[in-house]
Design a protein around this motif. Structure first.
Motif, mmCIF file in Angstrom:
data_model
loop_
_atom_site.group_PDB
_atom_site.id
_atom_site.type_symbol
_atom_site.label_atom_id
_atom_site.label_comp_id
_atom_site.label_asym_id
_atom_site.label_seq_id
_atom_site.Cartn_x
_atom_site.Cartn_y
_atom_site.Cartn_z
ATOM 1 N N ARG A 1 0.996 103.935 77.007
ATOM 2 C CA ARG A 1 -0.422 103.863 76.644
ATOM 3 C C ARG A 1 -0.812 104.874 75.572
ATOM 4 O O ARG A 1 -1.981 104.925 75.181
ATOM 5 C CB ARG A 1 -1.270 104.083 77.905
ATOM 6 C CG ARG A 1 -1.177 102.898 78.853
ATOM 7 C CD ARG A 1 -1.410 103.274 80.288
ATOM 8 N NE ARG A 1 -1.329 102.094 81.157
ATOM 9 C CZ ARG A 1 -0.181 101.572 81.582
ATOM 10 N NH1 ARG A 1 0.978 102.136 81.258
ATOM 11 N NH2 ARG A 1 -0.181 100.495 82.346
ATOM 12 N N GLY B 1 -0.056 105.050 72.438
ATOM 13 C CA GLY B 1 -0.526 104.434 71.208
ATOM 14 C C GLY B 1 0.475 104.450 70.082
ATOM 15 O O GLY B 1 0.806 105.500 69.532
ATOM 16 N N THR B 2 1.020 103.290 69.765
ATOM 17 C CA THR B 2 1.797 103.063 68.561
ATOM 18 C C THR B 2 1.260 101.777 67.947
ATOM 19 O O THR B 2 0.320 101.165 68.455
ATOM 20 C CB THR B 2 3.300 102.902 68.883
ATOM 21 O OG1 THR B 2 3.482 101.743 69.704
ATOM 22 C CG2 THR B 2 3.847 104.135 69.608
ATOM 23 N N THR C 1 1.413 99.044 70.504
ATOM 24 C CA THR C 1 0.766 99.206 71.810
ATOM 25 C C THR C 1 -0.432 98.276 71.926
ATOM 26 O O THR C 1 -1.278 98.221 71.037
ATOM 27 C CB THR C 1 0.303 100.658 72.013
ATOM 28 O OG1 THR C 1 1.431 101.524 71.891
ATOM 29 C CG2 THR C 1 -0.318 100.836 73.389
ATOM 30 N N PRO D 1 -4.019 96.854 72.845
ATOM 31 C CA PRO D 1 -5.320 97.534 72.976
ATOM 32 C C PRO D 1 -5.752 97.750 74.416
ATOM 33 O O PRO D 1 -6.359 98.767 74.735
ATOM 34 C CB PRO D 1 -6.282 96.594 72.240
ATOM 35 C CG PRO D 1 -5.421 95.837 71.276
ATOM 36 C CD PRO D 1 -4.092 95.689 71.953
ATOM 37 N N LYS E 1 -4.097 100.943 75.641
ATOM 38 C CA LYS E 1 -4.738 102.126 75.076
ATOM 39 C C LYS E 1 -6.064 102.406 75.757
ATOM 40 O O LYS E 1 -6.434 103.567 75.985
ATOM 41 C CB LYS E 1 -4.969 101.940 73.568
ATOM 42 C CG LYS E 1 -3.711 101.850 72.730
ATOM 43 C CD LYS E 1 -4.081 101.706 71.264
ATOM 44 C CE LYS E 1 -2.865 101.565 70.381
ATOM 45 N NZ LYS E 1 -3.228 101.420 68.944
ATOM 46 N N GLU F 1 -8.796 105.864 77.598
ATOM 47 C CA GLU F 1 -9.938 106.121 76.709
ATOM 48 C C GLU F 1 -11.203 105.596 77.381
ATOM 49 O O GLU F 1 -11.335 104.376 77.540
ATOM 50 C CB GLU F 1 -9.731 105.446 75.357
ATOM 51 C CG GLU F 1 -10.841 105.662 74.364
ATOM 52 C CD GLU F 1 -10.930 107.110 73.878
ATOM 53 O OE1 GLU F 1 -12.054 107.557 73.600
ATOM 54 O OE2 GLU F 1 -9.887 107.791 73.800
#
Length: 207
Positions: free
Chosen positions: A118, A120-121, A124, A126, A129, A133
């Motif tokens: 999670r 983020g690349t 990844t 959404p 992610k 968040e």
């Protein structure tokens, strides 16, 4: 902690039950099936033990620092330019100097895989992610902290994870540092379980 205890007891019960069934009802020919099962149950029980210590530290941090909900926290999976270790990291503001960002590393252990997916690349998803968040945070990034993902309802933290500076871990060969923290911040971090240097005693006035 309840989950850890339940898992430990559960795997011990699986080990005892498997051995009991083998001895009482099965022939020695079932060894290729039962022995790997006993080995796996032993492995899963043993790996629960280190989680007791981290859970205790998490509780100590939460006794001293309130939860905060943070958005847009800088993070990365490549080596941070200000640290030597090549680990995942978050950056959090210094409580006494908000313009200064302090990196906190994800030191490798068995609980980092969920977070790795999670972080983020480009590839990844959404929805993955979005699970970190906003981010729940409690602690002082100069010493020790707890982070957590947001529950599906958005009202509570979950997946609690302990982060700490190596200098606050009390390991041999690594001297603690005060990060120019105030005596009150040092004492609070000490109560949360961090190894920090003693505050310098006040100097007598020359007058």
């Amino acid at each position: 902690m309840i989950t850890i205890v339940a898992r430990l007891v559960g795997w011990i019960a699986v080990w005892i039950g498997s051995l009991g069934v083998w001895v009482a009802f099965l022939s020695p020919g079932f060894a290729p099936i039962v022995v790997p099962m006993l080995g796996y149950a032993t492995f899963r029980a043993v790996i629960q033990l280190p989680y007791f210590r981290s859970s205790i530290y998490i509780q100590r941090v939460l006794w001293q620092y309130p939860w905060q909900l943070l958005t847009g926290v800088p993070r990365g999976r490549n080596k941070h330019p200000r640290v030597q270790e090549d680990e995942m990291w978050f950056e959090f503001p210094n409580p006494e100097k908000p313009e200064e960002q302090i990196p906190l590393l994800f030191l490798a252990n068995m609980r980092t895989f969920w977070w790795m997916r999670r972080f983020g690349t480009v590839r990844t998803k959404p929805e993955l992610k979005a699970q970190i968040e906003p981010l729940w945070f409690a602690g002082d990034p100069r010493f020790v902290a707890v982070i957590a993902a947001t529950s599906r309802g958005g009202g509570a933290p979950r997946r609690l994870h302990l982060l700490y500076q190596r200098t606050a871990a009390g390991r041999r060969g690594i001297e603690p540092t005060d990060w120019n923290a105030s005596p009150a911040a040092l004492e609070r971090a000490r109560r949360a379980g961090a190894k920090v240097p003693d505050a310098a005693p006040p100097q007598p006035s020359p007058y």
